[in-house]
Design a protein around this motif. Structure first.
Motif, PDB file in Angstrom:
ATOM      1  N   VAL B  85       6.258   2.431 -24.566  1.00  0.00           N
ATOM      2  CA  VAL B  85       5.956   2.164 -23.164  1.00  0.00           C
ATOM      3  C   VAL B  85       4.439   2.130 -22.964  1.00  0.00           C
ATOM      4  N   THR B  86       3.738   3.074 -23.574  1.00  0.00           N
ATOM      5  CA  THR B  86       2.271   3.122 -23.447  1.00  0.00           C
ATOM      6  C   THR B  86       1.634   1.853 -24.026  1.00  0.00           C
ATOM      7  N   ASP B  87       2.153   1.389 -25.184  1.00  0.00           N
ATOM      8  CA  ASP B  87       1.621   0.155 -25.792  1.00  0.00           C
ATOM      9  C   ASP B  87       1.704  -1.008 -24.810  1.00  0.00           C
ATOM     10  N   VAL B  88       2.846  -1.103 -24.116  1.00  0.00           N
ATOM     11  CA  VAL B  88       3.037  -2.230 -23.184  1.00  0.00           C
ATOM     12  C   VAL B  88       2.107  -2.095 -21.985  1.00  0.00           C
ATOM     13  N   VAL B  89       2.025  -0.880 -21.431  1.00  0.00           N
ATOM     14  CA  VAL B  89       1.211  -0.689 -20.220  1.00  0.00           C
ATOM     15  C   VAL B  89      -0.265  -0.960 -20.512  1.00  0.00           C
ATOM     16  N   LYS B  90      -0.725  -0.544 -21.694  1.00  0.00           N
ATOM     17  CA  LYS B  90      -2.166  -0.713 -21.985  1.00  0.00           C
ATOM     18  C   LYS B  90      -2.548  -2.189 -22.109  1.00  0.00           C
ATOM     19  N   MET B  91      -1.568  -3.066 -22.323  1.00  0.00           N
ATOM     20  CA  MET B  91      -1.884  -4.506 -22.383  1.00  0.00           C
ATOM     21  C   MET B  91      -2.485  -5.003 -21.063  1.00  0.00           C
ATOM     22  N   GLY B  92      -2.160  -4.309 -19.982  1.00  0.00           N
ATOM     23  CA  GLY B  92      -2.718  -4.688 -18.684  1.00  0.00           C
ATOM     24  C   GLY B  92      -4.223  -4.513 -18.620  1.00  0.00           C
ATOM     25  N   LEU B  93      -4.756  -3.725 -19.552  1.00  0.00           N
ATOM     26  CA  LEU B  93      -6.205  -3.460 -19.547  1.00  0.00           C
ATOM     27  C   LEU B  93      -6.982  -4.450 -20.404  1.00  0.00           C
ATOM     28  N   TRP B  94      -6.269  -5.298 -21.133  1.00  0.00           N
ATOM     29  CA  TRP B  94      -6.928  -6.143 -22.130  1.00  0.00           C
ATOM     30  C   TRP B  94      -7.455  -7.442 -21.525  1.00  0.00           C
ATOM     31  N   HIS B  95      -8.226  -7.360 -20.468  1.00  0.00           N
ATOM     32  CA  HIS B  95      -8.813  -8.573 -19.907  1.00  0.00           C
ATOM     33  C   HIS B  95     -10.227  -8.756 -20.459  1.00  0.00           C
ATOM     34  N   GLY B  96     -10.647 -10.035 -20.555  1.00  0.00           N
ATOM     35  CA  GLY B  96     -12.008 -10.348 -21.019  1.00  0.00           C
ATOM     36  C   GLY B  96     -12.360  -9.652 -22.323  1.00  0.00           C
ATOM     37  N   LYS B  97     -13.552  -9.022 -22.341  1.00  0.00           N
ATOM     38  CA  LYS B  97     -14.052  -8.395 -23.564  1.00  0.00           C
ATOM     39  C   LYS B  97     -13.264  -7.140 -23.932  1.00  0.00           C
ATOM     40  N   LYS B  98     -12.526  -6.578 -22.960  1.00  0.00           N
ATOM     41  CA  LYS B  98     -11.760  -5.347 -23.231  1.00  0.00           C
ATOM     42  C   LYS B  98     -10.766  -5.545 -24.370  1.00  0.00           C
ATOM     43  N   LEU B  99     -10.417  -6.809 -24.607  1.00  0.00           N
ATOM     44  CA  LEU B  99      -9.473  -7.122 -25.679  1.00  0.00           C
ATOM     45  C   LEU B  99     -10.013  -6.658 -27.027  1.00  0.00           C
ATOM     46  N   PHE B 100     -11.329  -6.634 -27.153  1.00  0.00           N
ATOM     47  CA  PHE B 100     -11.940  -6.307 -28.451  1.00  0.00           C
ATOM     48  C   PHE B 100     -12.644  -4.943 -28.443  1.00  0.00           C
ATOM     49  N   GLN B 101     -12.504  -4.197 -27.346  1.00  0.00           N
ATOM     50  CA  GLN B 101     -13.216  -2.911 -27.257  1.00  0.00           C
ATOM     51  C   GLN B 101     -12.278  -1.732 -27.479  1.00  0.00           C
ATOM     52  N   ARG B 102     -12.863  -0.616 -27.859  1.00  0.00           N
ATOM     53  CA  ARG B 102     -12.065   0.602 -28.100  1.00  0.00           C
ATOM     54  C   ARG B 102     -11.510   1.141 -26.788  1.00  0.00           C
ATOM     55  N   GLU B 103     -10.380   1.815 -26.905  1.00  0.00           N
ATOM     56  CA  GLU B 103      -9.759   2.423 -25.730  1.00  0.00           C
ATOM     57  C   GLU B 103     -10.591   3.638 -25.303  1.00  0.00           C
ATOM     58  N   THR B 104     -10.845   3.746 -23.993  1.00  0.00           N
ATOM     59  CA  THR B 104     -11.671   4.857 -23.507  1.00  0.00           C
ATOM     60  C   THR B 104     -10.784   5.903 -22.820  1.00  0.00           C
ATOM     61  N   ASP B 105     -11.410   7.049 -22.493  1.00  0.00           N
ATOM     62  CA  ASP B 105     -10.672   8.089 -21.751  1.00  0.00           C
ATOM     63  C   ASP B 105     -10.218   7.556 -20.402  1.00  0.00           C
ATOM     64  N   ASP B 106     -11.082   6.751 -19.784  1.00  0.00           N
ATOM     65  CA  ASP B 106     -10.747   6.168 -18.490  1.00  0.00           C
ATOM     66  C   ASP B 106      -9.507   5.268 -18.604  1.00  0.00           C
ATOM     67  N   ASP B 107      -9.423   4.521 -19.702  1.00  0.00           N
ATOM     68  CA  ASP B 107      -8.242   3.677 -19.934  1.00  0.00           C
ATOM     69  C   ASP B 107      -6.981   4.537 -19.999  1.00  0.00           C
ATOM     70  N   ARG B 108      -7.084   5.650 -20.739  1.00  0.00           N
ATOM     71  CA  ARG B 108      -5.915   6.515 -20.905  1.00  0.00           C
ATOM     72  C   ARG B 108      -5.489   7.125 -19.566  1.00  0.00           C
ATOM     73  N   VAL B 109      -6.476   7.460 -18.740  1.00  0.00           N
ATOM     74  CA  VAL B 109      -6.158   8.002 -17.408  1.00  0.00           C
ATOM     75  C   VAL B 109      -5.448   6.938 -16.575  1.00  0.00           C
ATOM     76  N   GLN B 110      -5.946   5.710 -16.640  1.00  0.00           N
ATOM     77  CA  GLN B 110      -5.317   4.618 -15.878  1.00  0.00           C
ATOM     78  C   GLN B 110      -3.870   4.402 -16.296  1.00  0.00           C
ATOM     79  N   ILE B 111      -3.637   4.431 -17.604  1.00  0.00           N
ATOM     80  CA  ILE B 111      -2.267   4.223 -18.113  1.00  0.00           C
ATOM     81  C   ILE B 111      -1.355   5.329 -17.582  1.00  0.00           C
TER      82      ILE B 111
END
Lengths: 288, 210
Positions: B85-111
């Motif tokens: 479920v987490t894998d699917v939800v985090k795809m929502g964050l992969w816009h623009g350059k985020k596709l190639f960047q490391r996951e941040t703490d803020d990303d994890r909080v958003q998920i």
């Protein structure tokens, strides 16, 4: 110790090449597996083999290549790779174009493509000077005969493919799972498909010209299939796939030597045994 | 101000129009409900809006830097993927350059926050493929929320939901709209939508205001 050094000197190129292939090919196989394109993974290596056969057939037209062939027993790696990788990429491109046009016949077209590529391979090898001998070595997966050129070529190609996968894996995953979501997030589906063609073509082509089709098939499909049971998630799945593949290849070396099996056959059987062993362990751990 | 619009567009596949002369505009906070029989062209319309289906003719305008999200029917996604479920939800964050960047703490909080908003905070490590249709639909909504969309396009989102899930789902949609997100929803359901939503009928090769 001296025994170990003796075997290491003898097998070094083959061992290092097999380890490189054991990391990269199952990752490519996992990509094909989750896209339900396993049949593509059967057809494309066969096209790649047909490309290699074409390269062998054309050797007399290239004097420099012929000289290297007579000297080393195989054509230059770059020459072979251009034909094998080119044929793999061409096959992927043609399949992609045909699949979007004739969606319902996708599987049948790949199966037909495989049989045609097999027929062409046999015909070209029959007509190629010493083609049959080299093909026999590759088909049996006798990577003990791999020389330094072959090892370096495979390691360079594997390294580049691995870097490509590491950089692009989110993009490839997103497009494979939900292409519409990829579009809404501003990512090109067509460009991702092209990158995938390039990576699969390079990995398969590099594998075919160095370690042979049998080992390529085994490493592409068996580890990704047996890695399905286990902790959920993409990363744990990919990690399991590579671990199963690596442990299979490591165990295949003593198996091949002790039982005097060609390495390709030994690796296929060991992959099966390791895979079944993992599935058994996972089921027991679930019950307990 | 229009965020996303179609102008005199013919929509269809391989040059053959399924819907003709479609003009449609979405502005911030809009709530558009699309009705129509199976095969009428709802999905064709949504795919054309998203941009994954090229127009046969006409024009699609999209405002600069628009954050767009689409929510497909959960059944259309392949179950063979070993995604949590987490894998699917985090795809929502992969816009623009985020596709190639490391996951941040803020990303994890958003998920985590968005999973909580759809009531699935304890499902993060579960396999997406093993969820019920309604749960999958809620996971996809959490993914869409992660993208913080200005326009959210939903294809029959409430089909697999029971009453309780539907209420929760509607609450989440209202939260999104209150935050300014415009919603375009294809559905077979005629009731339960806000009174100020605009209803459209897709059929007979076109789209008409109800």
């Amino acid at each position: 110790m001296s025994d170990f050094l003796f075997w290491w000197e003898l097998l070094r190129e083959g061992v290092l090449a097999s380890l490189a292939a054991a990391i990269v090919l199952p990752l490519i196989g996992a990509l094909l597996f989750v896209r339900r394109s396993a049949l593509l993974g059967v057809a494309v290596p066969q096209f790649s083999a047909a490309g290699l056969a074409l390269g062998l057939f054309l050797i007399p037209w290239f004097p420099a290549v012929q000289e290297e062939f007579l000297h080393h027993g195989h054509p230059p790696m770059l020459y072979s790779f251009a034909f094998a990788g080119g044929a793999a990429a061409l096959a992927l491109g043609v399949f992609a174009a045909l699949s979007s046009r004739f969606r319902d016949y996708k599987q049948a077209m790949m199966a037909a493509g495989f049989s045609l590529a097999l027929a062409v391979t046999v015909l070209l090898l029959n007509a190629a000077p010493a083609g049959a001998q080299l093909a026999d070595t590759l088909l049996r997966g006798e990577i003990i005969l791999l020389d330094e050129h072959g090892m370096v070529a495979l390691m360079v190609v594997s390294g580049l493919v691995l870097i490509g996968l590491l950089i692009l894996w989110r993009w490839l995953l997103l497009v494979a799972f939900d292409p519409e979501q990829a579009v809404t997030l501003g990512h090109s589906v067509v460009a991702a498909e092209r990158w995938q063609v390039l990576l699969v073509g390079a990995a398969v082509g590099g594998g075919i010209v160095t370690i042979g089709p049998m080992l390529v098939f085994a490493l592409l499909f068996l580890p990704p299939l047996f890695a399905v049971p286990g902790k959920p998630g993409v990363i744990p799945y990919l990690r399991r796939t590579v671990l199963l593949s690596l442990s299979s290849v490591i165990l295949s070396w003593p198996t091949s030597i002790l039982l005097d099996f060609p390495f390709g056959s030994a690796a296929s059987l060991v992959c099966l045994a390791v895979g079944l062993g993992w599935v058994g362990v996972w089921r027991v751990s679930l019950k307990s | 101000m229009s965020l996303l619009s179609l102008h005199a567009a013919d929509l269809g596949y391989r040059g053959r129009a399924v819907l003709r002369q479609v003009s449609f505009s979405v502005s911030a906070g809009d709530w558009h409900i699309l009705h129509g029989a199976n095969g009428a062209g709802k999905s064709t319309f949504l795919r054309s809006m998203v941009g994954s289906l090229p127009l046969v003719c006409g024009r699609r305008d999209i405002s600069d830097g628009l954050r767009l999200a689409s929510l497909p029917q959960a059944a259309s996604l392949d179950a063979v993927f070993p995604l949590t479920v987490t894998d699917v939800v985090k795809m929502g964050l992969w816009h623009g350059k985020k596709l190639f960047q490391r996951e941040t703490d803020d990303d994890r909080v958003q998920i985590a926050t968005n999973l909580k908003r759809v009531g699935l905070e304890t499902y993060g490590t579960r396999l997406f493929a093993e969820l019920s249709g309604g749960q999958k639909q809620r996971v996809l909504l959490a993914r869409a929320m992660c993208a913080k969309p200005q326009v959210l396009i939903l294809d029959e989102p409430t089909t697999a939901l029971d009453m309780a899930s539907r209420r929760r789902y509607d609450e989440s949609l209202r939260e999104l709209r209150d935050g300014g997100t415009a919603l375009v929803i294809a559905t077979h359901e005629h009731e339960g939508w806000p009174s100020d939503s605009r209803h459209w009928v897709i059929g007979d090769g076109g789209i008409t205001h109800e």
